[in-house]
Design a protein around this motif. Structure first.
Motif, PDB file in Angstrom:
ATOM      1  N   LEU A  23       0.838  -1.200   0.000  1.00  0.00           N
ATOM      2  CA  LEU A  23       0.000   0.000   0.000  1.00  0.00           C
ATOM      3  C   LEU A  23       0.873   1.250   0.000  1.00  0.00           C
ATOM      4  CD1 LEU A  23      -2.753  -0.984   2.621  1.00  0.00           C
ATOM      5  CD2 LEU A  23      -2.901  -1.070   0.121  1.00  0.00           C
ATOM      6  N   LEU A  24       1.965   1.196   0.736  1.00  0.00           N
ATOM      7  CA  LEU A  24       2.926   2.302   0.774  1.00  0.00           C
ATOM      8  C   LEU A  24       3.527   2.547  -0.605  1.00  0.00           C
ATOM      9  CD1 LEU A  24       4.840   4.263   2.374  1.00  0.00           C
ATOM     10  CD2 LEU A  24       6.316   2.280   2.751  1.00  0.00           C
ATOM     11  N   ILE A  25       3.910   1.466  -1.263  1.00  0.00           N
ATOM     12  CA  ILE A  25       4.493   1.576  -2.603  1.00  0.00           C
ATOM     13  C   ILE A  25       3.467   2.149  -3.590  1.00  0.00           C
ATOM     14  CG2 ILE A  25       5.465   0.265  -4.542  1.00  0.00           C
ATOM     15  CD1 ILE A  25       6.541  -1.739  -2.439  1.00  0.00           C
ATOM     16  N   ALA A  26       2.225   1.647  -3.504  1.00  0.00           N
ATOM     17  CA  ALA A  26       1.170   2.130  -4.407  1.00  0.00           C
ATOM     18  C   ALA A  26       0.902   3.615  -4.182  1.00  0.00           C
ATOM     19  CB  ALA A  26      -0.108   1.327  -4.185  1.00  0.00           C
ATOM     20  N   SER A  27       0.869   4.026  -2.916  1.00  0.00           N
ATOM     21  CA  SER A  27       0.624   5.431  -2.601  1.00  0.00           C
ATOM     22  C   SER A  27       1.731   6.314  -3.164  1.00  0.00           C
ATOM     23  CB  SER A  27       0.535   5.605  -1.081  1.00  0.00           C
ATOM     24  OG  SER A  27       0.401   6.958  -0.732  1.00  0.00           O
ATOM     25  N   TYR A  28       2.973   5.861  -3.037  1.00  0.00           N
ATOM     26  CA  TYR A  28       4.090   6.648  -3.565  1.00  0.00           C
ATOM     27  C   TYR A  28       4.023   6.738  -5.091  1.00  0.00           C
ATOM     28  CZ  TYR A  28       8.741   7.839  -5.165  1.00  0.00           C
ATOM     29  OH  TYR A  28       9.796   8.429  -5.827  1.00  0.00           O
ATOM     30  N   CYS A  29       3.736   5.617  -5.742  1.00  0.00           N
ATOM     31  CA  CYS A  29       3.700   5.593  -7.209  1.00  0.00           C
ATOM     32  C   CYS A  29       2.569   6.445  -7.772  1.00  0.00           C
ATOM     33  CB  CYS A  29       3.543   4.151  -7.703  1.00  0.00           C
ATOM     34  SG  CYS A  29       4.982   3.109  -7.386  1.00  0.00           S
ATOM     35  N   LEU A  30       1.497   6.620  -7.001  1.00  0.00           N
ATOM     36  CA  LEU A  30       0.337   7.390  -7.467  1.00  0.00           C
ATOM     37  C   LEU A  30       0.428   8.871  -7.105  1.00  0.00           C
ATOM     38  CD1 LEU A  30      -2.517   4.861  -6.599  1.00  0.00           C
ATOM     39  CD2 LEU A  30      -1.635   5.418  -8.873  1.00  0.00           C
ATOM     40  N   GLN A  31       1.508   9.282  -6.442  1.00  0.00           N
ATOM     41  CA  GLN A  31       1.647  10.681  -6.020  1.00  0.00           C
ATOM     42  C   GLN A  31       1.522  11.701  -7.154  1.00  0.00           C
ATOM     43  OE1 GLN A  31       4.347  10.225  -1.933  1.00  0.00           O
ATOM     44  NE2 GLN A  31       5.107  11.428  -3.632  1.00  0.00           N
ATOM     45  N   PRO A  32       2.006  11.383  -8.375  1.00  0.00           N
ATOM     46  CA  PRO A  32       1.844  12.370  -9.468  1.00  0.00           C
ATOM     47  C   PRO A  32       0.391  12.697  -9.788  1.00  0.00           C
ATOM     48  CG  PRO A  32       3.511  10.746 -10.032  1.00  0.00           C
ATOM     49  CD  PRO A  32       2.842  10.250  -8.786  1.00  0.00           C
ATOM     50  N   LEU A  33      -0.538  11.811  -9.411  1.00  0.00           N
ATOM     51  CA  LEU A  33      -1.954  12.046  -9.704  1.00  0.00           C
ATOM     52  C   LEU A  33      -2.583  13.072  -8.772  1.00  0.00           C
ATOM     53  CD1 LEU A  33      -3.142   8.366 -10.327  1.00  0.00           C
ATOM     54  CD2 LEU A  33      -2.399  10.078 -12.007  1.00  0.00           C
ATOM     55  N   TRP A  34      -1.998  13.217  -7.562  1.00  0.00           N
ATOM     56  CA  TRP A  34      -2.540  14.169  -6.591  1.00  0.00           C
ATOM     57  C   TRP A  34      -1.415  14.620  -5.690  1.00  0.00           C
ATOM     58  CZ3 TRP A  34      -5.054  13.204  -1.323  1.00  0.00           C
ATOM     59  CH2 TRP A  34      -5.667  14.388  -0.855  1.00  0.00           C
ATOM     60  N   GLU A  35      -1.118  15.906  -5.675  1.00  0.00           N
ATOM     61  CA  GLU A  35       0.071  16.405  -5.001  1.00  0.00           C
ATOM     62  C   GLU A  35       0.097  16.119  -3.502  1.00  0.00           C
ATOM     63  OE1 GLU A  35       0.499  20.633  -4.886  1.00  0.00           O
ATOM     64  OE2 GLU A  35      -1.654  20.993  -5.092  1.00  0.00           O
ATOM     65  N   TYR A  36      -1.075  16.024  -2.879  1.00  0.00           N
ATOM     66  CA  TYR A  36      -1.107  15.812  -1.430  1.00  0.00           C
ATOM     67  C   TYR A  36      -1.109  14.335  -1.033  1.00  0.00           C
ATOM     68  CZ  TYR A  36      -1.880  20.788  -1.015  1.00  0.00           C
ATOM     69  OH  TYR A  36      -1.734  22.151  -1.082  1.00  0.00           O
ATOM     70  N   LEU A  37      -0.947  13.466  -2.013  1.00  0.00           N
ATOM     71  CA  LEU A  37      -0.896  12.039  -1.709  1.00  0.00           C
ATOM     72  C   LEU A  37       0.388  11.700  -0.940  1.00  0.00           C
ATOM     73  CD1 LEU A  37      -2.743   9.616  -2.158  1.00  0.00           C
ATOM     74  CD2 LEU A  37      -1.470   9.084  -4.235  1.00  0.00           C
ATOM     75  N   PHE A  38       1.359  12.602  -0.939  1.00  0.00           N
ATOM     76  CA  PHE A  38       2.581  12.358  -0.177  1.00  0.00           C
ATOM     77  C   PHE A  38       2.270  12.234   1.314  1.00  0.00           C
ATOM     78  CE2 PHE A  38       2.301  16.886   0.626  1.00  0.00           C
ATOM     79  CZ  PHE A  38       2.946  17.075   1.846  1.00  0.00           C
TER      80      PHE A  38
END
Length: 208
Positions: free
Chosen positions: A23-38
């Motif tokens: 889940l951590l990896i997926a969240s990091y990889c999807l960060q370009p889709l939403w800036e606050y996903l970091f």
């Protein structure tokens, strides 16, 4: 009560930590889709890191240490830390310090491989190795540094503070990593260099 094969509460928490890693990896990889996903990425890592303390505390307090837990807990810790370090390298969270994250990560991960080999040798020689307090400090400082750096992936003064804290703690983690690795070798030099094996072979005349 000690359930050697039971799926105890600490073991369940360890499994949750393992599940949180993809889940951590997926969240990091999807960060370009939403800036606050970091923020989600940072929270996932911090929560996963906290479960390391929680499962250990519960296991010791309520005597719920199990063989499965002993196997999974170090695996979960190492994979979580390695994942965090790889994210730091890929995300270049400290552009002001080229290759800094890479160098620190290689040192920290190399130490984990080395300790793993030493433990394997000890297991073959039926030697029980005592826990290293420096190793615990190394793990804690590494996790804190990664957590702070993951929180710094955005512009702003608060994120700048997190970045500096993370960088400082990563230096501490790397230095403690080197010291603890050297200390581990010194403490177990007799076992590593075959002193016990030589004594046993002289007394039994046979090799296991």
């Amino acid at each position: 009560m000690s359930g050697k094969s039971a799926l105890t509460l600490p073991t369940k928490i360890t499994i949750i930590r393992l599940v949180m890693i993809p889940l951590l990896i997926a969240s990091y990889c999807l960060q370009p889709l939403w800036e606050y996903l970091f923020i989600v990425t940072a929270v996932l890592f911090v929560v996963a890191s906290m479960t390391d303390y929680v499962d250990g505390h519960i296991a010791r307090k309520y005597n719920l240490v199990s063989d499965l837990g002993k196997l999974l807990d170090p695996i979960a810790d190492k994979v979580l830390v390695a994942t965090g370090l790889f994210i730091l390298i890929d995300g270049n969270y400290l552009p002001e310090l080229p290759y800094f994250e890479l160098i620190c990560s290689v040192i920290i991960i190399a130490r984990e491989f080395m300790i793993g080999v030493i433990r394997q040798v000890a297991a073959l020689k039926k030697v029980v190795l005592a826990a290293d307090k420096l190793g615990k400090i190394k793990t804690a400082s590494t996790m804190f540094s990664i957590g702070f750096l993951l929180c710094s992936a955005h512009a702003g003064k608060v994120c700048e503070v997190f970045k500096y804290l993370g960088a400082a703690l990563l230096v501490v983690a790397t230095v403690v990593t080197v010291i603890s690795g050297a200390n581990y070798i010194v403490k177990n030099k007799d076992m590593l260099f075959g002193k016990k094996q030589t004594d046993e072979s002289e007394s039994s005349g046979d090799k296991e």
